[in-house]
Design a protein around this motif. Structure first.
Motif, PDB file in Angstrom:
ATOM      1  N   ALA A   1      -1.586 -25.828  15.899  1.00 44.81           N
ATOM      2  CA  ALA A   1      -1.473 -25.567  14.467  1.00 44.81           C
ATOM      3  C   ALA A   1      -2.581 -26.309  13.725  1.00 44.81           C
ATOM      4  O   ALA A   1      -2.851 -27.474  13.985  1.00 44.81           O
ATOM      5  N   GLY A   2      -3.209 -25.614  12.822  1.00 45.34           N
ATOM      6  CA  GLY A   2      -4.242 -26.223  12.006  1.00 45.34           C
ATOM      7  C   GLY A   2      -5.630 -26.172  12.613  1.00 45.34           C
ATOM      8  O   GLY A   2      -6.620 -26.470  11.936  1.00 45.34           O
ATOM      9  N   GLN A   3      -5.744 -25.815  13.864  1.00 50.01           N
ATOM     10  CA  GLN A   3      -7.059 -25.774  14.510  1.00 50.01           C
ATOM     11  C   GLN A   3      -7.703 -24.403  14.296  1.00 50.01           C
ATOM     12  O   GLN A   3      -7.148 -23.386  14.681  1.00 50.01           O
ATOM     13  N   VAL A   4      -8.864 -24.427  13.684  1.00 46.55           N
ATOM     14  CA  VAL A   4      -9.607 -23.195  13.454  1.00 46.55           C
ATOM     15  C   VAL A   4     -10.747 -23.136  14.466  1.00 46.55           C
ATOM     16  O   VAL A   4     -11.588 -24.034  14.511  1.00 46.55           O
ATOM     17  N   PRO A   5     -10.786 -22.107  15.319  1.00 46.85           N
ATOM     18  CA  PRO A   5     -11.835 -22.057  16.345  1.00 46.85           C
ATOM     19  C   PRO A   5     -13.216 -21.854  15.733  1.00 46.85           C
ATOM     20  O   PRO A   5     -13.350 -21.217  14.677  1.00 46.85           O
ATOM     21  N   ASP A   6     -14.212 -22.416  16.385  1.00 46.35           N
ATOM     22  CA  ASP A   6     -15.601 -22.256  15.960  1.00 46.35           C
ATOM     23  C   ASP A   6     -16.048 -20.833  16.281  1.00 46.35           C
ATOM     24  O   ASP A   6     -16.153 -20.448  17.453  1.00 46.35           O
ATOM     25  N   ALA A   7     -16.309 -20.067  15.248  1.00 44.25           N
ATOM     26  CA  ALA A   7     -16.641 -18.651  15.438  1.00 44.25           C
ATOM     27  C   ALA A   7     -18.080 -18.444  15.869  1.00 44.25           C
ATOM     28  O   ALA A   7     -18.537 -17.305  15.988  1.00 44.25           O
TER      29      ALA A   7
ATOM     30  N   ALA B   1     -25.809 -13.806  26.540  1.00 40.47           N
ATOM     31  CA  ALA B   1     -25.803 -13.786  28.008  1.00 40.47           C
ATOM     32  C   ALA B   1     -27.211 -13.629  28.556  1.00 40.47           C
ATOM     33  O   ALA B   1     -28.105 -13.125  27.895  1.00 40.47           O
ATOM     34  N   ASP B   2     -27.392 -14.088  29.769  1.00 43.58           N
ATOM     35  CA  ASP B   2     -28.629 -13.860  30.493  1.00 43.58           C
ATOM     36  C   ASP B   2     -28.617 -12.409  30.973  1.00 43.58           C
ATOM     37  O   ASP B   2     -27.782 -12.035  31.787  1.00 43.58           O
ATOM     38  N   PRO B   3     -29.505 -11.584  30.434  1.00 37.79           N
ATOM     39  CA  PRO B   3     -29.443 -10.156  30.771  1.00 37.79           C
ATOM     40  C   PRO B   3     -29.712  -9.875  32.248  1.00 37.79           C
ATOM     41  O   PRO B   3     -29.454  -8.774  32.719  1.00 37.79           O
ATOM     42  N   ARG B   4     -30.194 -10.847  32.971  1.00 37.41           N
ATOM     43  CA  ARG B   4     -30.483 -10.609  34.390  1.00 37.41           C
ATOM     44  C   ARG B   4     -29.267 -10.852  35.258  1.00 37.41           C
ATOM     45  O   ARG B   4     -29.303 -10.659  36.461  1.00 37.41           O
ATOM     46  N   LEU B   5     -28.187 -11.326  34.653  1.00 37.94           N
ATOM     47  CA  LEU B   5     -26.999 -11.596  35.447  1.00 37.94           C
ATOM     48  C   LEU B   5     -25.834 -10.726  35.002  1.00 37.94           C
ATOM     49  O   LEU B   5     -25.688 -10.443  33.819  1.00 37.94           O
ATOM     50  N   PRO B   6     -25.003 -10.323  35.936  1.00 37.44           N
ATOM     51  CA  PRO B   6     -23.873  -9.469  35.587  1.00 37.44           C
ATOM     52  C   PRO B   6     -22.711 -10.263  35.027  1.00 37.44           C
ATOM     53  O   PRO B   6     -21.661 -10.388  35.642  1.00 37.44           O
ATOM     54  N   THR B   7     -22.902 -10.858  33.867  1.00 32.84           N
ATOM     55  CA  THR B   7     -21.810 -11.615  33.244  1.00 32.84           C
ATOM     56  C   THR B   7     -21.274 -10.832  32.059  1.00 32.84           C
ATOM     57  O   THR B   7     -22.033 -10.251  31.298  1.00 32.84           O
ATOM     58  N   ASP B   8     -19.973 -10.829  31.918  1.00 35.39           N
ATOM     59  CA  ASP B   8     -19.339 -10.055  30.858  1.00 35.39           C
ATOM     60  C   ASP B   8     -18.262 -10.889  30.168  1.00 35.39           C
ATOM     61  O   ASP B   8     -17.167 -10.422  29.947  1.00 35.39           O
ATOM     62  N   GLU B   9     -18.548 -12.128  29.858  1.00 41.04           N
ATOM     63  CA  GLU B   9     -17.548 -12.992  29.236  1.00 41.04           C
ATOM     64  C   GLU B   9     -17.434 -12.669  27.753  1.00 41.04           C
ATOM     65  O   GLU B   9     -18.435 -12.666  27.032  1.00 41.04           O
ATOM     66  N   HIS B  10     -16.221 -12.381  27.343  1.00 39.12           N
ATOM     67  CA  HIS B  10     -15.979 -12.049  25.938  1.00 39.12           C
ATOM     68  C   HIS B  10     -14.692 -12.730  25.482  1.00 39.12           C
ATOM     69  O   HIS B  10     -13.931 -13.256  26.300  1.00 39.12           O
ATOM     70  N   ALA B  11     -14.446 -12.670  24.180  1.00 38.81           N
ATOM     71  CA  ALA B  11     -13.179 -13.178  23.651  1.00 38.81           C
ATOM     72  C   ALA B  11     -12.770 -12.337  22.447  1.00 38.81           C
ATOM     73  O   ALA B  11     -13.614 -11.798  21.732  1.00 38.81           O
ATOM     74  N   LEU B  12     -11.473 -12.233  22.276  1.00 41.23           N
ATOM     75  CA  LEU B  12     -10.891 -11.671  21.054  1.00 41.23           C
ATOM     76  C   LEU B  12     -10.034 -12.763  20.444  1.00 41.23           C
ATOM     77  O   LEU B  12      -9.191 -13.354  21.129  1.00 41.23           O
TER      78      LEU B  12
ATOM     79  N   SER C   1       2.263 -16.920  12.506  1.00 41.53           N
ATOM     80  CA  SER C   1       2.623 -18.313  12.243  1.00 41.53           C
ATOM     81  C   SER C   1       1.472 -19.094  11.617  1.00 41.53           C
ATOM     82  O   SER C   1       1.629 -20.259  11.253  1.00 41.53           O
ATOM     83  N   GLY C   2       0.301 -18.467  11.507  1.00 44.14           N
ATOM     84  CA  GLY C   2      -0.866 -19.154  10.972  1.00 44.14           C
ATOM     85  C   GLY C   2      -1.718 -19.820  12.029  1.00 44.14           C
ATOM     86  O   GLY C   2      -2.758 -20.400  11.712  1.00 44.14           O
ATOM     87  N   ARG C   3      -1.292 -19.749  13.276  1.00 49.24           N
ATOM     88  CA  ARG C   3      -2.096 -20.299  14.371  1.00 49.24           C
ATOM     89  C   ARG C   3      -2.989 -19.219  14.971  1.00 49.24           C
ATOM     90  O   ARG C   3      -2.610 -18.056  15.022  1.00 49.24           O
ATOM     91  N   TRP C   4      -4.155 -19.636  15.441  1.00 51.16           N
ATOM     92  CA  TRP C   4      -5.085 -18.704  16.049  1.00 51.16           C
ATOM     93  C   TRP C   4      -4.738 -18.504  17.523  1.00 51.16           C
ATOM     94  O   TRP C   4      -4.339 -19.451  18.208  1.00 51.16           O
ATOM     95  N   ALA C   5      -4.908 -17.301  17.977  1.00 52.70           N
ATOM     96  CA  ALA C   5      -4.734 -16.981  19.392  1.00 52.70           C
ATOM     97  C   ALA C   5      -6.043 -16.414  19.917  1.00 52.70           C
ATOM     98  O   ALA C   5      -6.869 -15.901  19.145  1.00 52.70           O
ATOM     99  N   GLU C   6      -6.216 -16.519  21.220  1.00 53.58           N
ATOM    100  CA  GLU C   6      -7.466 -16.033  21.822  1.00 53.58           C
ATOM    101  C   GLU C   6      -7.189 -15.388  23.171  1.00 53.58           C
ATOM    102  O   GLU C   6      -6.431 -15.928  23.981  1.00 53.58           O
ATOM    103  N   LEU C   7      -7.787 -14.267  23.395  1.00 52.58           N
ATOM    104  CA  LEU C   7      -7.835 -13.651  24.725  1.00 52.58           C
ATOM    105  C   LEU C   7      -9.274 -13.738  25.201  1.00 52.58           C
ATOM    106  O   LEU C   7     -10.186 -13.287  24.502  1.00 52.58           O
ATOM    107  N   GLN C   8      -9.475 -14.333  26.357  1.00 53.69           N
ATOM    108  CA  GLN C   8     -10.830 -14.506  26.858  1.00 53.69           C
ATOM    109  C   GLN C   8     -10.899 -14.000  28.291  1.00 53.69           C
ATOM    110  O   GLN C   8      -9.933 -14.126  29.042  1.00 53.69           O
ATOM    111  N   GLY C   9     -12.021 -13.471  28.653  1.00 51.71           N
ATOM    112  CA  GLY C   9     -12.172 -12.994  30.015  1.00 51.71           C
ATOM    113  C   GLY C   9     -13.470 -12.242  30.184  1.00 51.71           C
ATOM    114  O   GLY C   9     -14.356 -12.280  29.325  1.00 51.71           O
ATOM    115  N   GLN C  10     -13.574 -11.581  31.309  1.00 53.48           N
ATOM    116  CA  GLN C  10     -14.771 -10.802  31.598  1.00 53.48           C
ATOM    117  C   GLN C  10     -14.399  -9.335  31.582  1.00 53.48           C
ATOM    118  O   GLN C  10     -13.574  -8.890  32.385  1.00 53.48           O
TER     119      GLN C  10
END
Lengths: 173, 352
Positions: free
Chosen positions: B143-149, B177-188, B194-203
């Motif tokens: 609660a109260g923590q705002v993620p760095d966007a 991302a380094d375009p030479r590598l197959p990385t697909d890390e993203h977040a929503l 409740s006023g708290r931030w949630a995050e889904l992260q993955g590739q």
């Protein structure tokens, strides 16, 4: 016609590099089964991107980088993250890591005890014989970070392997 | 005494104990599947959307910000029991709807870190890279923590607009991302009621199919306080043993799982790893075989086997002093009761 040719090129490349990649993977993860999994995932990624890799000059380096990236990505599991943080002694009041004088503690165990990024830096520098710059390229970090990770890794290995003060020297622990 | 590290490393890989099972042909087959998945992502997602999202108002990126991803009517794969205070692994979030590759409850893991710089807990689901996802991690921020966007995992990242999630503000985050590598890390990230931030992260890929799946997963998340059943009981430890971290992690291939609990007492650390039993290594082998026990193996000191499971208790050299009061790692291992691999027999009364 181009697709079968590309596939044949990939199969030849992957078949001839699999053993080498498996060795690097084993040093990174300390587990032959997991090394197989890492190599399998790495060459699958290589196949997906194979059509646009034709212009890559150093395919071995690219494959090694993809392997390192796959390994480090796995370290994002909560347990590995926590272990790495603990071993980096970021928790308060953590005692100094005591030298283990037991002769049975071998290089494999000492290497496996390193945090993933330290282990990766040591393997790339001393097994793959990469320069600091090449290691930084493979790990996707700065040369300064490679130097510090390598130094800390070597220091930790020294303390586990040797009964006495750490000796850090190029190529020799 | 000097030791040639390069030679030592070469010797380590010089005599593997078993044949490689790396399969180049399988890499080609799966690689083709991934390529197809990428190419057909948009079309496949649209079809799946039309068939499976009945009654779900869900917007694809770029189709306006006024459309909202609403909670689906499906229920969570398995409701967790309420927290009773006797389980080292608790969670404030549960997945609701998940795609079929998540394998229901068996594909879901949880982690709770109680002593980190910023204590947090999250749920995760191990995915199927062939289906475009390798892992999804779900976190509810304090609660109260705002993620760095502007950052994702400490790396500079780009923010872009996302449809609202259950009426809450949401945005996508993609690292440079380094375009030479197959990385697909993203977040929503989204703001919960409740006023708290949630995050889904993955590739995942950036095609509309992948983002639609992530939005639907986010919309189905439920919030509360639950205990996660574990396959182990641990009783009789002094009260000054404090849980530092607990995690239930499905394996990367989804076929099994590992439970890890780390406890501190004073300056001592003890870790407990539990997983399905694995075959013993060949007699005389210098290699302990596949390790699910953080360096331990069946038959090693501090390790026990019960009910088809193995557990290893370990304490790093230099950290074990305070464990002597309970008999060291052996004393902790003696207090373990393993409940087997059937999740129906797992318990939330772990320390009671």
């Amino acid at each position: 016609m181009a697709k079968p040719k590309r596939d044949a090129e990939f199969i030849e490349f992957a078949s001839t590099r699999a053993t080498w990649l498996r060795g690097v993977a084993y040093l990174l993860c300390a587990d032959w089964h997991r090394a197989d999994d890492l190599v399998q995932e790495t060459i699958t990624k290589l196949y997906v991107h194979w059509p646009r890799l034709a212009r890559v000059e150093n395919m071995d380096g690219y494959a090694r980088k993809a392997l390192v990236n796959t390994f480090l990505s796995e370290q994002r599991s909560p347990w590995e993250r926590w272990r790495a943080r603990w071993q980096a002694q970021e928790l308060p009041d953590a005692p100094v890591f005591a030298p283990d004088l037991d002769a049975s503690v071998d290089l494999r165990e000492a290497l496996a005890a390193l945090p993933p990024r330290q282990r990766t830096a040591v393997v790339l520098r001393y097994y793959c014989d990469l320069t600091v710059e090449q290691t930084a390229e493979a790990m996707g970090c700065s040369t300064g970070n490679v130097k510090s990770q390598t130094s800390r890794g070597i220091d930790a290995l020294s303390r586990r392997l040797l009964a006495g003060p750490a000796t850090v020297a190029e190529g020799v622990v | 005494m000097d030791f040639d590290l390069s030679t030592g490393l070469a010797e380590l890989v010089g005599s593997p104990p078993q044949q490689s099972v790396v399969d180049v042909a399988a890499a080609v087959r799966q690689g083709r599947s991934r390529r197809r998945r990428r190419r057909l992502g948009v079309a496949a997602a649209s079809l799946a959307f039309a068939v499976g999202v009945s009654g779900l108002a869900l917007a694809l990126p770029g189709q306006g910000h006024g459309v909202t991803a609403a909670a689906p009517t499906t229920t969570a794969p398995a409701d967790l029991p309420p927290d009773t205070g006797h389980d080292p692994l608790t969670t404030e979030v549960q997945f609701g709807w998940l795609p079929d590759w998540a394998r229901g409850s068996d594909g879901i893991g949880y982690s709770a870190d109680y002593q980190g710089p910023s204590p947090q807990a999250f749920a995760m689901v191990r995915g199927n890279p062939a289906r475009g996802f390798s892992e999804l991690r779900l976190t509810l921020l304090p609660a109260g923590q705002v993620p760095d966007a502007t950052k994702l995992n400490g790396r500079p990242a780009q923010r872009s607009a996302a449809p609202q999630v259950n009426g809450g503000t949401a945005y996508w985050l993609t690292p440079s991302a380094d375009p030479r590598l197959p990385t697909d890390e993203h977040a929503l990230r989204w703001l919960t009621s409740s006023g708290r931030w949630a995050e889904l992260q993955g590739q995942w890929g950036e095609d509309a199919g992948a983002t639609a799946v992530v939005l639907r997963v986010a919309a189905g998340v439920t919030y509360g306080k639950w205990a996660v059943p574990l396959p182990v009981r641990l009783t009789g430890l002094p009260a000054d043993f404090k849980v530092a971290l607990a995690t239930l992690a499905p394996s990367m291939n989804g076929s099994d799982w590992t439970v890890a609990v780390a406890m501190t007492v004073g300056n001592s650390l003890v870790t407990i790893n539990v997983g399905p039993s694995l075959p013993l290594p060949p007699s005389g082998s210098p290699y302990p075989g596949k390790s699910i026990h953080n360096g331990g193996y069946p038959g090693a000191p501090g390790c026990i086997s019960q009910a088809g499971l193995d557990a290893c208790v370990d304490s790093p050299p230099g950290y074990e002093t305070a464990l002597q009061a309970v008999g060291g790692v052996h004393g902790v291992a003696d207090r373990l009761v393993l409940l087997g691999g059937d999740r129906a027999s797992w318990t939330t009364e772990v320390t009671n």
